[in-house]
Design a protein around this motif. Structure first.
Motif, mmCIF file in Angstrom:
data_model
loop_
_atom_site.group_PDB
_atom_site.id
_atom_site.type_symbol
_atom_site.label_atom_id
_atom_site.label_comp_id
_atom_site.label_asym_id
_atom_site.label_seq_id
_atom_site.Cartn_x
_atom_site.Cartn_y
_atom_site.Cartn_z
ATOM 1 N N GLY A 238 79.310 -5.551 95.399
ATOM 2 C CA GLY A 238 80.631 -5.103 94.954
ATOM 3 C C GLY A 238 81.691 -6.183 95.030
ATOM 4 O O GLY A 238 82.625 -6.196 94.236
ATOM 5 N N SER A 239 81.556 -7.120 95.984
ATOM 6 C CA SER A 239 82.615 -8.128 96.131
ATOM 7 C C SER A 239 82.312 -9.377 95.304
ATOM 8 O O SER A 239 83.108 -9.771 94.461
ATOM 9 N N THR A 240 81.156 -9.985 95.513
ATOM 10 C CA THR A 240 80.925 -11.310 94.915
ATOM 11 C C THR A 240 79.567 -11.429 94.216
ATOM 12 O O THR A 240 79.145 -12.529 93.873
ATOM 13 N N VAL A 241 78.869 -10.314 94.023
ATOM 14 C CA VAL A 241 77.567 -10.297 93.328
ATOM 15 C C VAL A 241 76.637 -11.371 93.894
ATOM 16 O O VAL A 241 76.018 -12.122 93.137
ATOM 17 N N LYS A 242 76.563 -11.452 95.202
ATOM 18 C CA LYS A 242 75.653 -12.457 95.757
ATOM 19 C C LYS A 242 74.238 -11.893 95.807
ATOM 20 O O LYS A 242 74.033 -10.670 95.751
ATOM 21 N N LYS A 243 73.284 -12.816 95.889
ATOM 22 C CA LYS A 243 71.883 -12.388 95.984
ATOM 23 C C LYS A 243 71.664 -11.743 97.353
ATOM 24 O O LYS A 243 72.164 -12.241 98.364
ATOM 25 N N VAL A 244 70.895 -10.658 97.382
ATOM 26 C CA VAL A 244 70.734 -9.886 98.626
ATOM 27 C C VAL A 244 69.254 -9.626 98.912
ATOM 28 O O VAL A 244 68.499 -9.290 98.003
ATOM 29 N N LYS B 85 74.058 -16.082 99.299
ATOM 30 C CA LYS B 85 72.892 -15.228 99.558
ATOM 31 C C LYS B 85 73.091 -14.557 100.911
ATOM 32 O O LYS B 85 73.506 -15.202 101.892
ATOM 33 N N PHE B 86 72.821 -13.256 100.970
ATOM 34 C CA PHE B 86 72.935 -12.517 102.235
ATOM 35 C C PHE B 86 71.604 -11.837 102.506
ATOM 36 O O PHE B 86 71.028 -11.197 101.624
#
Ligand code: NAP
Length: 481
Positions: free
Chosen positions: A243-249, A224-225
């Motif tokens: 784009g890189s790791t589909v993390k939650k934003v 998560k970022f």
């Protein structure tokens, strides 16, 4: 007297006294307050790995145990409000009283989320067949990384770290290069409170900001970022995360808050609210009223009262008694305000008070009221981030709402009216994540803070703020006879 503070970075429960350092300056007089480690991508990676190692044990603790540690952290913050306030004021510039207020506001997130995580309930869902049972459970999302801005050196960190830690996540923050010391004070108090090594990490940087951001966004260990800052940088970092790791934003970005004063408003209340909203932190908050829209019939009366009140605001260094308006954060900020006001004046706006720099020092701007502002001027279309109140005239509710919504941003909006029907109507029609009626200040730990349109994604604070740091997992119990 300047407060005592830590000036080393904090990674994996250890203070890192790296030799490569940068200067932290007092914006009131540009004096050097401290030298802080200028870390880069490699150290960010170490912090993320430490957070990853600390995750299983922290996540496995019952919420009640995490809450007890967070309560101790909160109690230490409250016992230390004076020092935190002095630190926030020294590196960020805001008047001491306001800075101490931020410290209390920032601490409140730690208390509230520690308590709230005990109530992170899942659901049972009525089954669609006789042979199955359905439930959902809430789980910490994992390692969280965050980048925060200088205008709230403490609260923008605790608003992210508190729900993260409460949910069972571990946390790495990159504080702003202008105000890293408050972040390090939070780490010092976390250590004292018994927050285990690796659970809360602070990576300070100046020359390697983009590298630190890239590692946070691209690391597969970070799930998560969360970012608070400008829309321009937020868009780039959000895109890098997905784009890189589909993390939650989560993105808490810029605003362009309108403040509407209708002819039926209580004018004194409207002036008080407009000043509270516009001039907080010298106009450097994302929810500051950026432009003030005033109905024709009361324009003259409102502008006179507003001008009289603004002309009385006391300007000076944050540690001086009675000061209400401190310096702007840096030279770039003061130049931007000068440019925007200069353009407005050249295009026909009139400074009813202010309109120029202030003699208190290189980064002080005189509190300003601008009349005859038109919709095409940059003071209406862009976030000013300075102590300047542009007044724009409107003739009808429809026109006021149209001007208010004519922006790509949608963070906060304010309006003043005594008409309850209008209150509902306008609150529903304004495109903003937060609407405040007859009040210039609204932010606290229990409400969902966040924007629509290009002001961001997600909410911080309140039950919604905890959700941002948890996954909802669906579990199917099948095979019932
Ligand atoms: P900014 O330039 O976007 O900086 C914010 C943070 O992002 C700082 O920590 C900065 O680090 C970092 N950063 C800058 N460039 C980066 C990059 N390429 N990669 C990774 N990180 C990077 O914003 P600002 O001008 O300082 O802050 C003011 C803005 O924040 C305003 O637009 C305001 O509305 C917004 N804001 C929004 C909220 C909200 O809740 N919506 C709250 C407060 C402020 P360095 O310091 O090292 O440059």
């Amino acid at each position: 007297m300047s407060p005592t503070f830590r000036s080393d970075a904090y990674i994996d429960g250890a203070w890192r006294a790296d030799a490569r350092r940068f200067l932290v300056l007092n914006p009131a007089n540009q004096s050097v307050i401290a030298e802080v480690p200028d870390l880069g991508g490699a150290e960010t990676q170490q912090a993320i790995e430490a957070a990853h190692r600390a995750l299983p044990a922290w996540a496995a603790k019952p919420a009640k145990e995490r809450a007890a540690i967070m309560r101790a952290w909160f109690d230490l913050m409250i016992a230390d409000l004076d020092r935190l306030g002095r630190l926030i004021s020294a590196e960020g510039g805001k008047p001491f009283g306001e800075a101490k207020g931020e410290a209390a506001y920032g601490a409140a997130f730690v208390e509230w989320f520690g308590e709230e995580a005990k109530r992170a309930y899942g659901r049972t869902i009525p089954s669609t067949t006789a042979t199955r049972r359905y439930v959902t459970i809430k789980q910490p999302i994992g390692v969280c990384a965050a980048i925060t801005p200088w205008n709230f050196p403490m609260a923008m960190i605790t608003r992210k770290a508190a729900p993260a830690l409460a949910a069972g996540c571990t946390f790495v923050v990159k504080p702003p290069s202008q105000t890293p010391l408050t972040a390090l004070a939070l780490a010092e108090l976390a250590e004292k409170a018994g927050v285990p090594p690796g659970v809360f990490n602070v990576v300070t940087t100046h020359d390697h900001t983009a590298d630190v951001g890239r590692v946070m966004c691209e690391s597969p260990l970070v799930r998560k970022f969360s970012f608070t800052g400008s829309t321009e940088i937020g868009k780039k970092l959000g895109a890098a995360c997905v784009g890189s790791t589909v993390k939650k934003v989560s993105l808490e970005l810029g605003g362009n808050a309108p403040l509407l004063v209708f002819a039926d408003a209580d004018l004194d209340l409207a002036v008080k609210g407009a000043i509270a909203s516009k001039f907080r932190n010298a106009g450097q908050t994302c929810v500051c009223a950026n432009r003030i829209l005033v109905e024709d019939a009361i324009y003259d009366a409102f502008s006179k009262k507003m001008t009289d009140a603004v002309a009385k605001l006391k300007v000076g260094p944050g540690d001086q008694d009675g000061v209400e308006i401190g310096p702007l954060i840096d030279q770039k900020a003061i130049e931007k305000v000068e440019r925007m006001v200069g353009e407005a004046l050249a295009s026909g706006a009139v400074a009813l008070t202010g309109g120029k720099k202030h003699s208190a020092g290189a980064q002080f701007y005189t509190p300003t009221v601008l009349a005859n502002v038109t919709r095409d001027m940059r003071v209406n279309t862009e976030e000013i981030f300075g102590p300047v109140a542009p007044l724009i005239r409107f003739k009808s509710e429809d026109e006021a709402v149209a001007i208010a919504n004519d922006t790509p941003f949608g963070l906060a909006a304010y309006f003043f009216t005594k008409d309850v029907n209008r209150a509902w109507r306008v609150a529903e029609r304004i495109e903003a994540g937060m609407v405040s009626i007859n009040d210039g200040i609204f932010s606290n730990e229990v409400i969902p803070f966040g924007g629509v349109k290009e002001s961001g994604l997600g909410r911080e604070g309140g039950v919604e703020g905890l959700e941002e740091y948890m996954e909802t997992k669906f579990v199917n119990f099948g095979g019932f006879a």
